[in-house]
Design a protein around this motif. Structure first.
Motif, PDB file in Angstrom:
ATOM      1  N   UNK A  21       0.815  -1.220   0.000  1.00 38.11           N
ATOM      2  CA  UNK A  21       0.000   0.000   0.000  1.00 38.11           C
ATOM      3  C   UNK A  21       0.849   1.271   0.000  1.00 38.11           C
ATOM      4  N   UNK A  22       0.207   2.348  -0.377  1.00 34.63           N
ATOM      5  CA  UNK A  22       0.720   3.667  -0.008  1.00 34.63           C
ATOM      6  C   UNK A  22       0.242   3.922   1.429  1.00 34.63           C
ATOM      7  N   UNK A  23       0.826   4.923   2.063  1.00 34.32           N
ATOM      8  CA  UNK A  23       0.426   5.262   3.435  1.00 34.32           C
ATOM      9  C   UNK A  23      -1.044   5.681   3.466  1.00 34.32           C
ATOM     10  N   UNK A  24      -1.484   6.467   2.478  1.00 33.42           N
ATOM     11  CA  UNK A  24      -2.880   6.912   2.442  1.00 33.42           C
ATOM     12  C   UNK A  24      -3.853   5.761   2.311  1.00 33.42           C
ATOM     13  N   UNK A  25      -3.563   4.816   1.420  1.00 35.18           N
ATOM     14  CA  UNK A  25      -4.458   3.670   1.235  1.00 35.18           C
ATOM     15  C   UNK A  25      -4.496   2.797   2.492  1.00 35.18           C
ATOM     16  N   UNK A  86       0.575  18.000  13.659  1.00 31.95           N
ATOM     17  CA  UNK A  86       1.733  17.333  13.049  1.00 31.95           C
ATOM     18  C   UNK A  86       1.266  16.035  12.379  1.00 31.95           C
ATOM     19  N   UNK A  87       0.466  15.281  13.123  1.00 31.24           N
ATOM     20  CA  UNK A  87      -0.046  14.014  12.606  1.00 31.24           C
ATOM     21  C   UNK A  87      -0.983  14.238  11.419  1.00 31.24           C
ATOM     22  N   UNK A  88      -1.875  15.230  11.508  1.00 32.55           N
ATOM     23  CA  UNK A  88      -2.760  15.540  10.370  1.00 32.55           C
ATOM     24  C   UNK A  88      -1.925  15.799   9.119  1.00 32.55           C
ATOM     25  N   UNK A  89      -0.874  16.608   9.281  1.00 28.54           N
ATOM     26  CA  UNK A  89      -0.036  16.989   8.143  1.00 28.54           C
ATOM     27  C   UNK A  89       0.725  15.790   7.591  1.00 28.54           C
ATOM     28  N   UNK A  90       1.185  14.921   8.489  1.00 27.07           N
ATOM     29  CA  UNK A  90       1.909  13.722   8.053  1.00 27.07           C
ATOM     30  C   UNK A  90       1.073  12.883   7.090  1.00 27.07           C
ATOM     31  N   UNK A  91      -0.162  12.601   7.475  1.00 24.29           N
ATOM     32  CA  UNK A  91      -1.014  11.739   6.642  1.00 24.29           C
ATOM     33  C   UNK A  91      -1.612  12.495   5.457  1.00 24.29           C
ATOM     34  N   UNK A  92      -1.846  13.805   5.628  1.00 22.01           N
ATOM     35  CA  UNK A  92      -2.390  14.605   4.523  1.00 22.01           C
ATOM     36  C   UNK A  92      -1.395  14.672   3.360  1.00 22.01           C
ATOM     37  N   UNK A  93      -0.120  14.914   3.664  1.00 25.46           N
ATOM     38  CA  UNK A  93       0.881  14.975   2.600  1.00 25.46           C
ATOM     39  C   UNK A  93       1.024  13.619   1.914  1.00 25.46           C
ATOM     40  N   UNK A  94       0.934  12.540   2.709  1.00 24.57           N
ATOM     41  CA  UNK A  94       1.038  11.199   2.125  1.00 24.57           C
ATOM     42  C   UNK A  94      -0.099  10.937   1.146  1.00 24.57           C
ATOM     43  N   UNK A  95      -1.278  11.470   1.431  1.00 18.23           N
ATOM     44  CA  UNK A  95      -2.437  11.224   0.572  1.00 18.23           C
ATOM     45  C   UNK A  95      -2.349  11.946  -0.777  1.00 18.23           C
ATOM     46  N   UNK A  96      -1.615  13.069  -0.813  1.00 21.30           N
ATOM     47  CA  UNK A  96      -1.528  13.809  -2.079  1.00 21.30           C
ATOM     48  C   UNK A  96      -0.158  13.649  -2.743  1.00 21.30           C
ATOM     49  N   UNK A  97       0.717  12.867  -2.112  1.00 26.12           N
ATOM     50  CA  UNK A  97       2.018  12.596  -2.722  1.00 26.12           C
ATOM     51  C   UNK A  97       3.048  13.691  -2.522  1.00 26.12           C
ATOM     52  N   UNK A 178      -6.233  11.850  -6.894  1.00 24.54           N
ATOM     53  CA  UNK A 178      -4.806  12.122  -6.660  1.00 24.54           C
ATOM     54  C   UNK A 178      -4.146  10.964  -5.917  1.00 24.54           C
ATOM     55  N   UNK A 179      -4.865  10.426  -4.947  1.00 28.54           N
ATOM     56  CA  UNK A 179      -4.331   9.317  -4.148  1.00 28.54           C
ATOM     57  C   UNK A 179      -4.117   8.069  -5.005  1.00 28.54           C
ATOM     58  N   UNK A 180      -5.015   7.856  -5.936  1.00 28.05           N
ATOM     59  CA  UNK A 180      -4.940   6.662  -6.797  1.00 28.05           C
ATOM     60  C   UNK A 180      -3.760   6.718  -7.758  1.00 28.05           C
ATOM     61  N   UNK A 181      -3.206   7.905  -7.968  1.00 24.34           N
ATOM     62  CA  UNK A 181      -2.086   8.065  -8.904  1.00 24.34           C
ATOM     63  C   UNK A 181      -0.723   7.862  -8.249  1.00 24.34           C
ATOM     64  N   UNK A 182      -0.729   7.540  -6.956  1.00 17.88           N
ATOM     65  CA  UNK A 182       0.539   7.413  -6.223  1.00 17.88           C
ATOM     66  C   UNK A 182       1.037   5.978  -6.222  1.00 17.88           C
ATOM     67  N   UNK A 183       2.353   5.843  -6.166  1.00 15.41           N
ATOM     68  CA  UNK A 183       3.000   4.531  -6.061  1.00 15.41           C
ATOM     69  C   UNK A 183       3.622   4.388  -4.679  1.00 15.41           C
ATOM     70  N   UNK A 184       3.629   3.166  -4.166  1.00 14.76           N
ATOM     71  CA  UNK A 184       4.246   2.918  -2.863  1.00 14.76           C
ATOM     72  C   UNK A 184       5.739   3.209  -2.880  1.00 14.76           C
ATOM     73  N   UNK A 185       6.336   3.238  -4.063  1.00 13.19           N
ATOM     74  CA  UNK A 185       7.771   3.495  -4.174  1.00 13.19           C
ATOM     75  C   UNK A 185       8.107   4.981  -4.331  1.00 13.19           C
ATOM     76  N   UNK A 186       7.079   5.845  -4.343  1.00 14.05           N
ATOM     77  CA  UNK A 186       7.325   7.284  -4.440  1.00 14.05           C
ATOM     78  C   UNK A 186       8.000   7.789  -3.168  1.00 14.05           C
ATOM     79  N   UNK A 187       8.911   8.774  -3.293  1.00 16.22           N
ATOM     80  CA  UNK A 187       9.445   9.417  -2.083  1.00 16.22           C
ATOM     81  C   UNK A 187       8.327  10.164  -1.378  1.00 16.22           C
TER      82      UNK A 187
END
Length: 551
Positions: A21-25, A86-97, A178-187
């Motif tokens: 998974x990505x973190x968002x998924x 801090x936590x909101x921002x951590x997961x929010x950034x992960x969801x949009x890549x 946007x979330x669906x376009x992300x790869x688990x290997x993305x930085x």
């Protein structure tokens, strides 16, 4: 013909596969499974969120960032102590890549400016202030020199309120797209480590790196949705955001933030009030909690596990954590930022001796080996050498520093840790020293070269050499040996501290100062830091502390 020695190599097996998974998924799967369970508690303020409520906040911040124009690959800095935002921002950034850039709350102006520019931070989320640090003021001071920085969002201020309000009205469909376009290997994360050249390096970590490390750290602690993890360690470090937050959300467990910064009594109160089952800390934190005058008044009976990491753990401290805090299943973890971070960990069913005298065994799906630093060949079991690790956890590289990446990760993708280790016949590891002279003070990695280069700017200092000396509280403290320019008044610990004030993070300021005419040297003209450290122990009368056994 003699039987070949067993090599110091092990690989971690597991019946559980790596997460793809990505973190968002992964987060969304947890929300779907445990939406009504408590996810996050901010003990100091009394604020709390279920997983469903946490998802609403995360999605609002994500959509607010998108409205600002933040997209996949953009760098979003976070400069704040531990807080829900801090936590909101951590997961929010992960969801949009967007790539989250963790900024140490102890940084001063020149360190902040360097990281903002080196990472090319586009948007900065920050607390207005923390303790004696005026973040807002420092940001304004460096902003003209940070051309990439477009937006500054101060938590709790109008900018944050507006971001969240806009995000609440944003398009859920667009976020899903946007979330669906992300790869688990993305930085997805940049974590800065102090550099031997005097400049920090940005370890670039992917969804796959940190999500899996958090998940398997949680597996070693046997987490389920019933666990409640007290996290007094900083989020800006992997210990907080990976071993804490991602270990929790990948298992449906609850994250408990005791306070913005570490306070022993508040941490103990949070464990008791929130019925925490797990507690994290570097050894200095546990030492402070055990010594706190209020210790006996807190009911810690719900604790069963936790993690001690960040610097070597004194054996007696580990025993007290088990006996007095009831953490019968407490584990020791070892790793580095560049490996997401954990490479080895003790298990709950390991014997007490294993848990107090080693850093455990290799983690699932990872490999570790001990090599001869000169030849690079794998050393036999029981022989000291450099610890190397390979697998899903190894960083993508240092941000825009291919040369530094090549120095750390070899052609076969082994990460060279720089730590000296010994592997026993059962694959358990002991860390015996460091090839380089890095100092670990209270869980903070400090590279003497960075401090030395700063001290060279003092007009009266001819040369400066920094070494680590043993310290009962922090594991190690900094001592600087100084050669003065001719005719200059010798510096003291107080005058050195004044010179560093406001320019270096507090943990980088040397505690001890020793003025000398010459440094001990090898026949080839190299400074003998090993000898300097030994002499420093004698000068300061630290022989007893130096003899303390560690894992």
């Amino acid at each position: 013909m003699t039987t070949p020695a067993v090599p110091s190599y092990v690989s971690g097996t597991s019946e559980k596969p790596l997460l793809g998974d990505t973190i968002g998924d992964n987060f969304d799967r947890t929300v779907a499974a445990f939406g009504d369970r408590e996810a996050l508690v901010e003990f100091a303020t009394g604020r709390r969120w279920t997983y469903r409520q946490l998802a609403e906040e995360v999605n609002a911040v994500a959509k607010g960032l998108v409205d600002l124009g933040v997209g996949k690959g953009d760098r979003v800095g976070i400069w704040a102590p531990n807080c829900a935002e801090w936590t909101f921002t951590q997961y929010a950034t992960a969801k949009i890549g967007a790539i989250l850039v963790n900024i140490n709350p102890a940084y001063r102006v020149h360190e902040l400016k360097y990281v903002l520019n080196q990472a090319g931070v586009r948007t900065l989320v920050a607390a207005p202030s923390f303790r004696t640090s005026d973040y807002a003021g420092m940001i304004e001071e460096v902003r003209p020199e940070c051309p990439a920085l477009e937006d500054v969002i101060l938590i709790g201020q109008e900018e944050w309120t507006s971001l969240v309000a806009i995000g609440r009205g944003g398009s859920a469909a667009l976020l899903d797209e946007l979330q669906a376009e992300l790869s688990a290997d993305d930085p997805i994360n940049l974590q800065y480590t102090s550099g031997t050249t005097g400049f920090p390096k940005g370890a670039t970590l992917s969804h796959h790196n940190i999500l899996n490390n958090g998940f398997f750290v949680g597996e070693m602690c046997t987490y389920t949705e019933a666990d409640r993890i007290c996290i007094p360690v900083p989020f800006y470090h992997c210990f907080g955001m990976v071993m804490g937050n991602l270990a929790a959300t990948s298992h449906g467990a609850c994250m408990v933030i005791p306070a913005p910064g570490f306070e022993p009594a508040t941490t103990l109160a949070a464990v008791a009030a929130e019925k925490c089952t797990s507690l994290y800390g570097v050894p200095t934190m546990f030492i402070a909690e055990l010594a706190d005058p209020s210790f006996a008044s807190h009911d810690l009976s719900t604790l069963r596990t936790g993690i001690m990491a960040g610097s070597p753990c004194p054996v007696e401290v580990m025993k007290q954590v088990i006996d007095r805090m009831g953490m019968a299943e407490v584990t020791i973890a070892y790793g580095m930022t560049e490996t997401s971070p954990v490479s080895t960990q003790t298990r709950a069913d390991d014997s007490l001796d294993r848990r107090v005298s080693t850093v455990g065994r290799v983690m699932p799906h990872l490999e570790v080996k001990v090599v001869d630093p000169e030849t690079g060949l794998t050393a036999p079991r029981g022989t000291p050498g450099e610890l190397c690790t390979r697998g899903y956890s190894v960083m993508l590289g240092y941000w825009e520093q291919k040369d530094k990446t090549a120095e750390a990760i070899d052609a076969a993708r082994w990460m060279h840790t720089g730590d000296l280790a010994v592997m026993d016949d059962d694959g358990y590891l002991n860390i015996t020293g460091r090839i380089k002279d890095m100092v670990i003070r209270g869980g903070e990695n400090v590279y003497p070269r960075e401090i030395e280069e700063f001290l060279y700017t003092h007009p009266d200092i001819l040369d400066a050499q920094v070494v680590g000396v043993p310290d009962e509280r922090f594991g190690e403290e900094l001592m600087v040996w100084i050669r003065m320019r001719e005719g200059a008044t010798p510096l003291t610990a107080e005058t050195v501290r004044e010179f560093c004030q406001g320019k270096l993070a507090h943990y980088k300021v040397p505690r001890y100062v020793h003025v000398v005419d010459e440094f001990p040297m090898t026949v080839t003209g190299k400074i003998r830091k090993v000898e300097m450290r030994e002499k420093s122990v004698e000068l300061l009368g630290l022989e007893k502390v130096a003899a303390t056994r560690h894992a």
